[in-house]
Design a protein around this motif. Sequence first.
Motif, PDB file in Angstrom:
ATOM      1  N   UNK A   6       0.816  -1.220   0.000  1.00 19.02           N
ATOM      2  CA  UNK A   6       0.000   0.000   0.000  1.00 19.02           C
ATOM      3  C   UNK A   6       0.846   1.264   0.000  1.00 19.02           C
ATOM      4  N   UNK A   7       2.137   1.145   0.328  1.00 15.71           N
ATOM      5  CA  UNK A   7       3.023   2.314   0.308  1.00 15.71           C
ATOM      6  C   UNK A   7       3.520   2.626  -1.101  1.00 15.71           C
ATOM      7  N   UNK A   8       3.235   1.731  -2.043  1.00 16.91           N
ATOM      8  CA  UNK A   8       3.613   1.942  -3.436  1.00 16.91           C
ATOM      9  C   UNK A   8       2.369   2.342  -4.221  1.00 16.91           C
ATOM     10  N   UNK A   9       2.534   3.240  -5.154  1.00 17.69           N
ATOM     11  CA  UNK A   9       1.401   3.656  -5.971  1.00 17.69           C
ATOM     12  C   UNK A   9       0.799   2.456  -6.691  1.00 17.69           C
ATOM     13  N   UNK A  10      -0.503   2.243  -6.527  1.00 16.50           N
ATOM     14  CA  UNK A  10      -1.179   1.075  -7.116  1.00 16.50           C
ATOM     15  C   UNK A  10      -1.012   1.048  -8.635  1.00 16.50           C
ATOM     16  N   UNK A  11      -1.114   2.189  -9.245  1.00 14.23           N
ATOM     17  CA  UNK A  11      -1.002   2.246 -10.701  1.00 14.23           C
ATOM     18  C   UNK A  11       0.397   1.832 -11.166  1.00 14.23           C
ATOM     19  N   UNK A  12       1.414   2.224 -10.400  1.00 17.63           N
ATOM     20  CA  UNK A  12       2.778   1.821 -10.735  1.00 17.63           C
ATOM     21  C   UNK A  12       2.923   0.307 -10.700  1.00 17.63           C
ATOM     22  N   UNK A  13       2.374  -0.316  -9.637  1.00 19.88           N
ATOM     23  CA  UNK A  13       2.481  -1.780  -9.522  1.00 19.88           C
ATOM     24  C   UNK A  13       1.726  -2.467 -10.653  1.00 19.88           C
ATOM     25  N   UNK A  14       0.521  -2.015 -10.938  1.00 22.76           N
ATOM     26  CA  UNK A  14      -0.271  -2.632 -11.998  1.00 22.76           C
ATOM     27  C   UNK A  14       0.418  -2.504 -13.354  1.00 22.76           C
ATOM     28  N   UNK A  15       1.060  -1.379 -13.588  1.00 23.74           N
ATOM     29  CA  UNK A  15       1.774  -1.187 -14.844  1.00 23.74           C
ATOM     30  C   UNK A  15       2.990  -2.118 -14.909  1.00 23.74           C
ATOM     31  N   UNK A  16       3.704  -2.245 -13.802  1.00 20.79           N
ATOM     32  CA  UNK A  16       4.887  -3.112 -13.771  1.00 20.79           C
ATOM     33  C   UNK A  16       4.518  -4.568 -14.020  1.00 20.79           C
ATOM     34  N   UNK A  17       3.392  -5.014 -13.486  1.00 25.88           N
ATOM     35  CA  UNK A  17       3.023  -6.431 -13.557  1.00 25.88           C
ATOM     36  C   UNK A  17       1.979  -6.719 -14.633  1.00 25.88           C
ATOM     37  N   UNK A  18       1.711  -5.763 -15.492  1.00 29.23           N
ATOM     38  CA  UNK A  18       0.728  -5.978 -16.550  1.00 29.23           C
ATOM     39  C   UNK A  18       1.149  -7.179 -17.401  1.00 29.23           C
ATOM     40  N   UNK A  19       0.234  -8.111 -17.570  1.00 28.64           N
ATOM     41  CA  UNK A  19       0.528  -9.305 -18.344  1.00 28.64           C
ATOM     42  C   UNK A  19       1.151 -10.424 -17.538  1.00 28.64           C
ATOM     43  N   UNK A  20       1.494 -10.172 -16.276  1.00 29.37           N
ATOM     44  CA  UNK A  20       2.074 -11.213 -15.430  1.00 29.37           C
ATOM     45  C   UNK A  20       0.969 -12.133 -14.900  1.00 29.37           C
ATOM     46  N   UNK A  21       1.377 -13.206 -14.232  1.00 22.78           N
ATOM     47  CA  UNK A  21       0.413 -14.207 -13.779  1.00 22.78           C
ATOM     48  C   UNK A  21      -0.274 -13.775 -12.481  1.00 22.78           C
ATOM     49  N   UNK A  22      -1.182 -14.617 -12.036  1.00 23.48           N
ATOM     50  CA  UNK A  22      -2.083 -14.306 -10.932  1.00 23.48           C
ATOM     51  C   UNK A  22      -1.372 -13.844  -9.676  1.00 23.48           C
ATOM     52  N   UNK A  23      -0.276 -14.510  -9.291  1.00 24.35           N
ATOM     53  CA  UNK A  23       0.344 -14.199  -8.015  1.00 24.35           C
ATOM     54  C   UNK A  23       1.191 -12.933  -8.048  1.00 24.35           C
ATOM     55  N   UNK A  24       1.232 -12.252  -9.210  1.00 27.64           N
ATOM     56  CA  UNK A  24       1.838 -10.917  -9.264  1.00 27.64           C
ATOM     57  C   UNK A  24       0.806  -9.832  -9.018  1.00 27.64           C
ATOM     58  N   UNK A  25      -0.467 -10.196  -9.018  1.00 30.66           N
ATOM     59  CA  UNK A  25      -1.531  -9.215  -8.897  1.00 30.66           C
ATOM     60  C   UNK A  25      -1.575  -8.545  -7.535  1.00 30.66           C
TER      61      UNK A  25
END
Length: 410
Positions: free
Chosen positions: A10-29
């Motif tokens: 939660x200390x990391x911007x959610x949008x940044x994480x989603x962009x980094x893991x876009x296309x990754x598998x379930x456990x990266x979500x």
Amino acid sequence: MRTRTLPGLTALDRQEWDELTRGADTDAGYGYLRFREYLEPGESRVVAAYDRKGLAGALHGALTTPRTAMTSNPWKFLAADSALRLGGACARTAAEVRARHRELVVAAGAPGDDGPLWQRLAARFGAALVVRGFDRSLVRCRAGASPGETGETTHALVRAAQQAALDAGAGAVAFPFVDPGDGVLRGVLDACGFRRGVVTAASLFRTGGCDSYDAFLGTLPGRYRRRHRVERQRLAESGLVTGELDVAADAARMAELEAATLAKYGTTPDVDAIRRARVELGTRQPHAVTVPAVERDGRVIACALHFVGRGSSLFLSYGCDYELADRSTSYAWTAFYHPIDRAVAAGRGAVRLGFEGFEAKTQRGATVHPREMWVWVPRAGDAERLGALLEFLRRRNAGYLERFVKEPIP
């Protein structure tokens, strides 16, 4: 490259994480990892690396505590009798292996005579920062990065994780489930002074490209196809009723059954903690879970919890009423067959089954893939002794896993 260590996702911007893991598998979500943070008793950590373009990569982990479960606590894993793979060994061999194992744990750990063996390691090294997802330990790097950029980012993150562990008062960093095919991460861990050993493996059914259950069965050898069909038919003719539960509404019964399974295999369960975790998951992410269940006379007698995501579903837990002698093929249906049905219908690529239980999984066509534990401690002498323990367990586990794994074991 600049790195930051943060106290959880939660200390990391959610949008940044989603962009980094876009296309990754379930456990990266984001959702799955937030649930992991809820489950882990220790403090969470996110280590993030930035370049001129923004977030270049990140890793996610948690610090161990005495309450951390074995799969997330390297000291418990390395000291466990189950890691010795003594099934079928004669009494003399088992005694010799246990004696050598104890000798290596004692040499690596702190002095002491009382308490479980793993506490020797915990007393010597303290907490560990453990980097893991569902069944893999990964560093997430920006999609499209060059091999050189990926290597640079991975190196920066691993070095920052070592410092983050020391800053938190921990004495180790562990990547317990590294895929032997992850050459970049393995190379960086080796260069950063980590020691390794093969300790377990992860299993899965591959469902990608299958547009029906029959199409999936067509990918399996004949003996596995027959078993799927026979067991599904047996359950259909048993008089038991199949369906799905609401994870939040049915959390109490799920917790009772899961606790029975944990108790059967030697764990002392906290039924209320299990119930609260199921309510938490069902309340926050009701569409991310599915709970296939089997009922007898209106009462649930078996169920399994699966986390459903982008590319796969994750088999989290199973519960069963062991007082009933005839449960037909409830386990196979809730753990394997219904999730395969759902994965095929949704176009997911895999049903991931987690660790251990290789006999039941491979007898139905699952594939098994080894995982390496890599551990770093700051002092060279400690690293040598810990390395000897890891190498001993690598030899014990490699010989056992060869029965199930088709790929080379390092």
